[in-house]
Design a protein around this motif. Structure first.
Motif, mmCIF file in Angstrom:
data_model
loop_
_atom_site.group_PDB
_atom_site.id
_atom_site.type_symbol
_atom_site.label_atom_id
_atom_site.label_comp_id
_atom_site.label_asym_id
_atom_site.label_seq_id
_atom_site.Cartn_x
_atom_site.Cartn_y
_atom_site.Cartn_z
ATOM 1 N N THR A 1 19.679 -6.238 120.212
ATOM 2 C CA THR A 1 20.573 -6.202 119.064
ATOM 3 C C THR A 1 19.987 -7.065 117.961
ATOM 4 O OG1 THR A 1 22.871 -6.448 118.335
ATOM 5 C CG2 THR A 1 21.980 -8.170 119.763
ATOM 6 N N SER A 2 20.428 -6.825 116.752
ATOM 7 C CA SER A 2 19.897 -7.571 115.610
ATOM 8 C C SER A 2 21.040 -8.106 114.773
ATOM 9 C CB SER A 2 18.993 -6.673 114.757
ATOM 10 O OG SER A 2 19.741 -5.602 114.210
ATOM 11 N N GLY A 3 20.739 -9.088 113.984
ATOM 12 C CA GLY A 3 21.735 -9.658 113.085
ATOM 13 C C GLY A 3 21.069 -10.560 112.081
ATOM 14 N N LEU A 4 21.837 -11.080 111.146
ATOM 15 C CA LEU A 4 21.332 -11.983 110.131
ATOM 16 C C LEU A 4 21.741 -13.409 110.455
ATOM 17 C CD1 LEU A 4 22.027 -10.021 106.808
ATOM 18 C CD2 LEU A 4 19.842 -10.338 107.975
ATOM 19 N N VAL A 5 20.812 -14.330 110.250
ATOM 20 C CA VAL A 5 21.089 -15.754 110.399
ATOM 21 C C VAL A 5 20.552 -16.467 109.175
ATOM 22 C CG1 VAL A 5 21.024 -15.688 112.914
ATOM 23 C CG2 VAL A 5 18.924 -16.161 111.645
ATOM 24 N N ASN A 6 21.046 -17.671 108.944
ATOM 25 C CA ASN A 6 20.518 -18.497 107.857
ATOM 26 C C ASN A 6 19.349 -19.324 108.369
ATOM 27 O OD1 ASN A 6 23.730 -18.359 107.181
ATOM 28 N ND2 ASN A 6 22.457 -18.256 105.359
ATOM 29 N N ALA A 7 18.209 -19.215 107.682
ATOM 30 C CA ALA A 7 16.955 -19.772 108.201
ATOM 31 C C ALA A 7 16.428 -20.912 107.352
ATOM 32 C CB ALA A 7 15.903 -18.667 108.311
#
Length: 276
Positions: free
Chosen positions: A86-92
């Motif tokens: 699965t994929s998702g967005l994170v703050n990097a």
């Protein structure tokens, strides 16, 4: 907001500077990330440049340098759980970048225009989340030290020629060729691929988008008067060298497979355009 300052010492020369801020809204992830939010990302940027017309307008020369600080970057993250990816967005974290651009274009004659473009970018991440396993006693991998700038080739060049081959009693025949080169670049900043109950943090090797040289060309018969309108017939070709290059890839690591998508092969066609 943005602040711009320009100074024009002559009709053929313009100097400018700009400072601006921007943002991208946050949101929520679905799938295995549940309702985990990702937050707004912000950019503070500056640019200094010059635009000019030289030799009585037969040559155009533009150049600029720029930099930006990118905070709370929204970046894609791949994880696997019980064999399901699965994929998702994170703050990097934060990235500091800088670079420059150069554009030259000149009329060699009344029938030929040539041009050249160059762009450069540098900088990686100042902050990036660490990669951790499920055992809190085992040290995490240093995300800041391992993350790299992705989808941003350090050097890119392009050159073109636009030639009028013949002026006829009914329209004109012209040819155009463009050559573009890009350096290799990683597809993603950092792939973490944690399988359920992984004790040790896991980092997959970065997938590299190969360097590429793409050649496009066309020859056109323009402004053919037919009735009350104008017809243009264009014979064109793209990727004439048939360069075999990936433009997207994912390394699924522990799932033991890699996916890649490739750019179009050498492609040819004819367009008929009638304007009335």
């Amino acid at each position: 907001y943005s602040l711009s300052v320009a100074y024009q010492p002559s009709d053929d020369l313009n100097l400018y500077g700009r400072y601006a801020t921007g943002y991208r809204s946050g949101g929520f992830n679905g799938e295995m990330f549940g309702s985990n939010p990702f937050f707004e990302e912000k950019v503070n940027s500056w640019e200094l440049g010059v635009k000019s017309n030289l030799l009585d307008g037969r040559v155009r020369a533009n150049a600029s340098v720029y930099g930006y600080v990118w905070e709370d970057i929204q970046t894609a993250k791949i994880e696997t759980d019980n064999g399901t990816a699965t994929s998702g967005l994170v703050n990097a974290g934060e990235a500091d970048r800088w670079g420059g651009e150069l554009e030259l274009m000149g009329a060699v004659s009344d029938s030929m225009v040539v041009g050249f473009n160059y762009s450069y970018i540098n900088g990686d991440f100042e902050e990036f989340p660490d990669l951790c396993g499920v055992d809190p006693t085992i040290p995490c991998l240093d995300g800041t030290a391992n993350a790299v700038r992705s989808n941003s080739p350090g050097n890119q060049y392009s050159a073109f020629t636009d030639i009028t081959l013949a002026r006829l009693g009914n329209g004109e025949i012209s040819a155009f060729i463009n050559v573009a080169y890009s350096e290799a670049t990683p597809e993603n900043a950092l792939w973490s691929n944690l399988v359920a109950n992984d004790v040790f943090p896991r980092e997959n090797p970065a997938q590299i988008m190969d360097q590429r040289t793409l050649v496009d060309a066309q020859i056109a018969w323009r402004d053919i008067a037919i009735g009350d309108g104008m017809l243009t017939v264009t014979l064109w070709g793209k990727n004439l060298l048939d360069d075999d290059y990936p433009n997207y890839s994912i390394n699924f690591g522990a799932l033991n497979f890699i996916t890649e998508q490739y750019g179009d092969p050498a492609t040819y066609g004819v367009d008929f355009t009638y304007e009335f």
